[in-house]
Design a protein around this motif. Sequence first.
Motif, PDB file in Angstrom:
ATOM      1  N   HIS A   1     -22.815 -13.883  17.064  1.00 38.31           N
ATOM      2  CA  HIS A   1     -22.322 -14.762  18.137  1.00 38.31           C
ATOM      3  C   HIS A   1     -20.908 -15.250  17.815  1.00 38.31           C
ATOM      4  CE1 HIS A   1     -26.367 -15.255  19.802  1.00 38.31           C
ATOM      5  NE2 HIS A   1     -25.882 -16.027  20.746  1.00 38.31           N
ATOM      6  N   LEU A   2     -20.666 -15.516  16.552  1.00 33.76           N
ATOM      7  CA  LEU A   2     -19.389 -16.074  16.129  1.00 33.76           C
ATOM      8  C   LEU A   2     -18.325 -15.011  15.878  1.00 33.76           C
ATOM      9  CD1 LEU A   2     -20.743 -18.681  13.539  1.00 33.76           C
ATOM     10  CD2 LEU A   2     -20.331 -19.006  15.985  1.00 33.76           C
ATOM     11  N   THR A   3     -18.742 -13.760  15.788  1.00 36.98           N
ATOM     12  CA  THR A   3     -17.799 -12.708  15.391  1.00 36.98           C
ATOM     13  C   THR A   3     -17.815 -11.530  16.366  1.00 36.98           C
ATOM     14  OG1 THR A   3     -19.464 -11.762  13.881  1.00 36.98           O
ATOM     15  CG2 THR A   3     -17.905 -13.351  12.932  1.00 36.98           C
ATOM     16  N   VAL A   4     -18.430 -10.444  15.963  1.00 38.48           N
ATOM     17  CA  VAL A   4     -18.293  -9.154  16.640  1.00 38.48           C
ATOM     18  C   VAL A   4     -18.912  -9.052  18.025  1.00 38.48           C
ATOM     19  CG1 VAL A   4     -18.041  -7.889  14.475  1.00 38.48           C
ATOM     20  CG2 VAL A   4     -20.313  -8.190  15.460  1.00 38.48           C
TER      21      VAL A   4
ATOM     22  N   PHE B   1     -22.229 -11.625  24.225  1.00 37.47           N
ATOM     23  CA  PHE B   1     -23.106 -12.765  24.486  1.00 37.47           C
ATOM     24  C   PHE B   1     -22.670 -13.572  25.709  1.00 37.47           C
ATOM     25  CE2 PHE B   1     -24.604 -12.154  20.088  1.00 37.47           C
ATOM     26  CZ  PHE B   1     -25.972 -12.213  20.318  1.00 37.47           C
ATOM     27  N   THR B   2     -21.421 -13.471  26.108  1.00 37.55           N
ATOM     28  CA  THR B   2     -20.992 -14.201  27.301  1.00 37.55           C
ATOM     29  C   THR B   2     -21.713 -13.711  28.552  1.00 37.55           C
ATOM     30  OG1 THR B   2     -19.100 -12.734  27.717  1.00 37.55           O
ATOM     31  CG2 THR B   2     -18.690 -14.696  26.357  1.00 37.55           C
TER      32      THR B   2
ATOM     33  N   GLY C   1     -24.651 -19.680  18.594  1.00 36.79           N
ATOM     34  CA  GLY C   1     -24.569 -18.958  17.321  1.00 36.79           C
ATOM     35  C   GLY C   1     -24.815 -19.885  16.140  1.00 36.79           C
ATOM     36  N   VAL C   2     -24.202 -21.059  16.179  1.00 33.08           N
ATOM     37  CA  VAL C   2     -24.418 -22.041  15.108  1.00 33.08           C
ATOM     38  C   VAL C   2     -25.892 -22.468  15.085  1.00 33.08           C
ATOM     39  CG1 VAL C   2     -23.856 -24.390  14.351  1.00 33.08           C
ATOM     40  CG2 VAL C   2     -22.030 -22.841  15.076  1.00 33.08           C
ATOM     41  N   ALA C   3     -26.470 -22.678  16.263  1.00 27.51           N
ATOM     42  CA  ALA C   3     -27.882 -23.067  16.341  1.00 27.51           C
ATOM     43  C   ALA C   3     -28.776 -21.961  15.767  1.00 27.51           C
ATOM     44  CB  ALA C   3     -28.274 -23.367  17.784  1.00 27.51           C
ATOM     45  N   GLU C   4     -28.481 -20.715  16.061  1.00 22.80           N
ATOM     46  CA  GLU C   4     -29.283 -19.610  15.533  1.00 22.80           C
ATOM     47  C   GLU C   4     -29.174 -19.513  14.018  1.00 22.80           C
ATOM     48  OE1 GLU C   4     -28.356 -16.003  17.661  1.00 22.80           O
ATOM     49  OE2 GLU C   4     -29.808 -16.494  19.220  1.00 22.80           O
ATOM     50  N   ILE C   5     -27.978 -19.712  13.489  1.00 27.51           N
ATOM     51  CA  ILE C   5     -27.818 -19.689  12.036  1.00 27.51           C
ATOM     52  C   ILE C   5     -28.624 -20.823  11.400  1.00 27.51           C
ATOM     53  CG2 ILE C   5     -26.169 -20.019  10.135  1.00 27.51           C
ATOM     54  CD1 ILE C   5     -24.078 -18.583  11.970  1.00 27.51           C
ATOM     55  N   ALA C   6     -28.539 -22.012  11.979  1.00 26.43           N
ATOM     56  CA  ALA C   6     -29.284 -23.159  11.443  1.00 26.43           C
ATOM     57  C   ALA C   6     -30.794 -22.913  11.512  1.00 26.43           C
ATOM     58  CB  ALA C   6     -28.917 -24.429  12.200  1.00 26.43           C
TER      59      ALA C   6
ATOM     60  N   ALA D   1     -24.771  -5.584  28.577  1.00 23.64           N
ATOM     61  CA  ALA D   1     -24.498  -6.066  27.221  1.00 23.64           C
ATOM     62  C   ALA D   1     -25.619  -5.579  26.316  1.00 23.64           C
ATOM     63  CB  ALA D   1     -24.411  -7.585  27.188  1.00 23.64           C
ATOM     64  N   PHE D   2     -25.275  -5.279  25.079  1.00 19.92           N
ATOM     65  CA  PHE D   2     -26.245  -4.873  24.069  1.00 19.92           C
ATOM     66  C   PHE D   2     -27.038  -3.638  24.467  1.00 19.92           C
ATOM     67  CE2 PHE D   2     -25.884  -9.537  23.877  1.00 19.92           C
ATOM     68  CZ  PHE D   2     -25.208  -9.624  22.674  1.00 19.92           C
ATOM     69  N   GLY D   3     -26.432  -2.723  25.185  1.00 18.80           N
ATOM     70  CA  GLY D   3     -27.131  -1.521  25.602  1.00 18.80           C
ATOM     71  C   GLY D   3     -28.056  -1.721  26.789  1.00 18.80           C
ATOM     72  N   LEU D   4     -28.080  -2.930  27.310  1.00 24.09           N
ATOM     73  CA  LEU D   4     -28.902  -3.213  28.498  1.00 24.09           C
ATOM     74  C   LEU D   4     -28.047  -2.905  29.722  1.00 24.09           C
ATOM     75  CD1 LEU D   4     -30.446  -6.589  27.275  1.00 24.09           C
ATOM     76  CD2 LEU D   4     -31.425  -4.301  27.102  1.00 24.09           C
ATOM     77  N   ASP D   5     -27.945  -1.627  30.033  1.00 23.26           N
ATOM     78  CA  ASP D   5     -27.014  -1.185  31.062  1.00 23.26           C
ATOM     79  C   ASP D   5     -27.704  -0.700  32.336  1.00 23.26           C
ATOM     80  OD1 ASP D   5     -28.134   1.032  29.891  1.00 23.26           O
ATOM     81  OD2 ASP D   5     -26.234   1.966  29.327  1.00 23.26           O
TER      82      ASP D   5
END
Length: 151
Positions: free
Chosen positions: A38-41, A46-47, A70-75, A116-120
């Motif tokens: 979420h924070l990087t690649v 994710f938008t 992303g921060v919430a998922e990491i936590a 997104a994410f191959g969901l095309d």
Amino acid sequence: MATTTTEIRLVDDAPSSRLRTFTRILLGGFLVFAGVTHLTVAREEFTAQVPKSVTKHTPLTTDQVVLASGVAEIALGLSLLFARRAARPTVGWIAAGFFTAVFPGNLAQFARRRDAFGLDTDKKRFLRLFFQPVLIAWSLYSTGAWRRRVK
């Protein structure tokens, strides 16, 4: 006699406990990985899942929502990995709540036909909707939250 029953119960619970531990670690690692992406690649990907209603009714931009989730998922992932045994059921309920809270994003991706994410395709986006209940159940099972009785 009671000691023998307790010992048998502990032996019988061992495979289940190992499975819960394995699935909890797997889910925790998955969440940390997803949060980092979420924070990087995968920020742009994710938008596609941020419903317009989130940014319409809050001062947050779509990118800020992606970063915050992303921060919430990491936590959550770190909590699943490192929470003390007594706290794990609570972490499981929080994770289940998080997966429930982000479900509208999956619905928005399906409704807006966002790739997104191959969901095309509509079919792939529709089938993805059924994975969210699996994540909810996974978080509750792997932390023992289902086993905890509310009194």
